[in-house]
Design an enzyme around this catalytic site. Structure first.
Site, mmCIF file in Angstrom:
data_model
loop_
_atom_site.group_PDB
_atom_site.id
_atom_site.type_symbol
_atom_site.label_atom_id
_atom_site.label_comp_id
_atom_site.label_asym_id
_atom_site.label_seq_id
_atom_site.Cartn_x
_atom_site.Cartn_y
_atom_site.Cartn_z
ATOM 1 N N ALA A 10 -21.338 34.071 57.143
ATOM 2 C CA ALA A 10 -19.966 33.547 57.068
ATOM 3 C C ALA A 10 -19.350 34.007 55.762
ATOM 4 O O ALA A 10 -19.990 33.937 54.712
ATOM 5 C CB ALA A 10 -19.992 32.024 57.118
ATOM 6 N N LYS A 11 -18.121 34.475 55.834
ATOM 7 C CA LYS A 11 -17.418 34.846 54.592
ATOM 8 C C LYS A 11 -16.667 33.595 54.147
ATOM 9 O O LYS A 11 -15.482 33.411 54.459
ATOM 10 C CB LYS A 11 -16.482 36.026 54.860
ATOM 11 C CG LYS A 11 -15.875 36.614 53.593
ATOM 12 C CD LYS A 11 -15.116 37.901 53.917
ATOM 13 C CE LYS A 11 -14.248 38.363 52.774
ATOM 14 N NZ LYS A 11 -14.975 38.819 51.598
ATOM 15 N N ALA A 12 -17.398 32.720 53.467
ATOM 16 C CA ALA A 12 -16.838 31.423 53.078
ATOM 17 C C ALA A 12 -16.452 31.437 51.606
ATOM 18 O O ALA A 12 -17.133 32.064 50.784
ATOM 19 C CB ALA A 12 -17.870 30.324 53.327
ATOM 20 N N TYR A 51 -18.445 32.491 47.147
ATOM 21 C CA TYR A 51 -17.939 33.276 46.023
ATOM 22 C C TYR A 51 -18.129 32.574 44.684
ATOM 23 O O TYR A 51 -17.799 33.141 43.644
ATOM 24 C CB TYR A 51 -16.495 33.731 46.318
ATOM 25 C CG TYR A 51 -16.563 34.798 47.396
ATOM 26 C CD1 TYR A 51 -16.640 36.139 47.055
ATOM 27 C CD2 TYR A 51 -16.682 34.450 48.732
ATOM 28 C CE1 TYR A 51 -16.795 37.113 48.025
ATOM 29 C CE2 TYR A 51 -16.843 35.408 49.713
ATOM 30 C CZ TYR A 51 -16.897 36.744 49.355
ATOM 31 O OH TYR A 51 -17.079 37.704 50.320
#
Ligand SMILES: Cc1ncc(COP(=O)(O)O)c(C=O)c1O
Length: 316
Positions: A157-159, A163
């Protein structure tokens, strides 16, 4: 400093840039509950073109699904939203940022009924690691921070929350004078950069960590694999020990931001000839030829953004 650019798409409607605001007590602010994308728009001789927009939209919906966020949007609606904001902006090339977030309502962690809001913005953006980096390569280090481990935060998942880990990696590299940091996975094998996937070339073969190595399934990574296939360069997805980076012939990053960026040293150990290697150059050239419309778009990666409004008739 980011410059206000055109309109922002909010749940299907274009709103003024300055109206795209959220409350400080929105769930996302305390708990990092957002998923997002980064998409590039390239200027081609046929007009502006979104690079792999549908694939980014699909990854966004996948990321939302992993976090049980129902964006109530289809792939087609998201793709149209991206086209609409780019068209409104009038920019020939830019970066698009779609975001799905858990909004204002309950302040607890669960917050099952809080609204799920989707925004899409775009802005002008140049080369992430610099023009110079694309031609000559960057100096990077292995991070002392480990990439998010399986069963902690899902790497597929690019959550937004992922970051925080990326920031630690990137900030540490920066203060120590490196362009970027490479994180190892939980098992100690090479994972990826703070915002890029990694490729290693040794004896003519292209190696990249598998998706089980806590990497984001990069869309540029996939593009590199397909381009390599076209160029007859063998690709192997395999676990990569850290020291293979030191003795590799070539190493490069791939990513929407970094595009295809050569790495010329790792931990101050020179990689190969200490400059962009020949295989990296072939892949990079093919990538830029495709995205700029110079080479035929055989994979169907570009979606043209047609002009905003038909020009007013003149002389009536
Ligand atoms: C952690 C991380 N890995 C890899 C990538 C590269 O993915 P993509 O090529 O889809 O931009 C990105 C960029 O989105 C990233 O943030």
């Amino acid at each position: 400093m980011l410059k206000a650019t055109g309109k922002i798409w909010h749940n299907g409607k274009l709103i003024p840039w300055d109206d795209a605001k959220i409350h400080v007590l929105s769930h996302v602010v305390s708990y990092g509950s957002s998923v997002f994308e980064g998409v590039r728009v390239y200027e081609t001789e046929h007009g502006s073109a979104i690079f792999r927009g549908a694939d980014h939209a699909r990854r966004l919906l996948d990321s939302a699904k992993i976090y049980r966020m129902d964006a109530r949007l289809s792939l087609a609606e998201l793709s149209k939203g991206m086209t609409d904001v780019v068209r409104e902006s009038g920019l020939a090339s830019c970066y698009i940022r779609p975001i799905v977030l858990r909004g204002y309502g309950d302040v607890g962690v669960l917050a099952r009924d809080n609204p799920i809001d989707t925004y899409i913005a775009c802005w002008e953006w140049g080369k992430y690691l610099g023009e110079e980096a694309l031609a000559h390569g960057v100096d990077v280090c292995i991070s002392s921070w480990t990439r998010i481990a399986p069963n902690t935060l899902p790497a597929l998942a690019k959550a937004g929350a992922n970051y925080m880990n990326s920031q630690l990696i990137r900030m540490e590299a920066d203060v120590n004078g490196y362009a970027e940091g490479i994180a190892l996975d939980d098992a100690g094998y090479v994972s990826e950069g703070s915002g890029e996937n990694i490729f290693v070339i040794r004896d003519g073969k292209l190696l990249t960590p598998p998706i089980g190595a806590s990497v984001l399934p990069g869309i540029t990574r996939d593009s590199v694999v397909k381009i390599a296939g076209q160029l007859g360069i063998p690709v192997v997805e395999t676990i990569i020990p850290r020291e293979l980076l030191y003795i590799a012939d070539e190493v490069f990053f791939s990513g929407t931001a970094a595009e295809v960026t050569p790495i010329r040293s790792v931990d101050r150990i020179t990689v190969g000839g200490g400059r962009r290697g020949p295989i990296t150059e072939r892949i990079q050239k093919r990538f830029f030829d495709i995205v700029s419309g110079k080479a035929k778009d055989e994979f169907g990666w570009l979606t043209l953004v047609s002009p905003v409004k038909t020009p007013e008739p003149v002389g009536v």
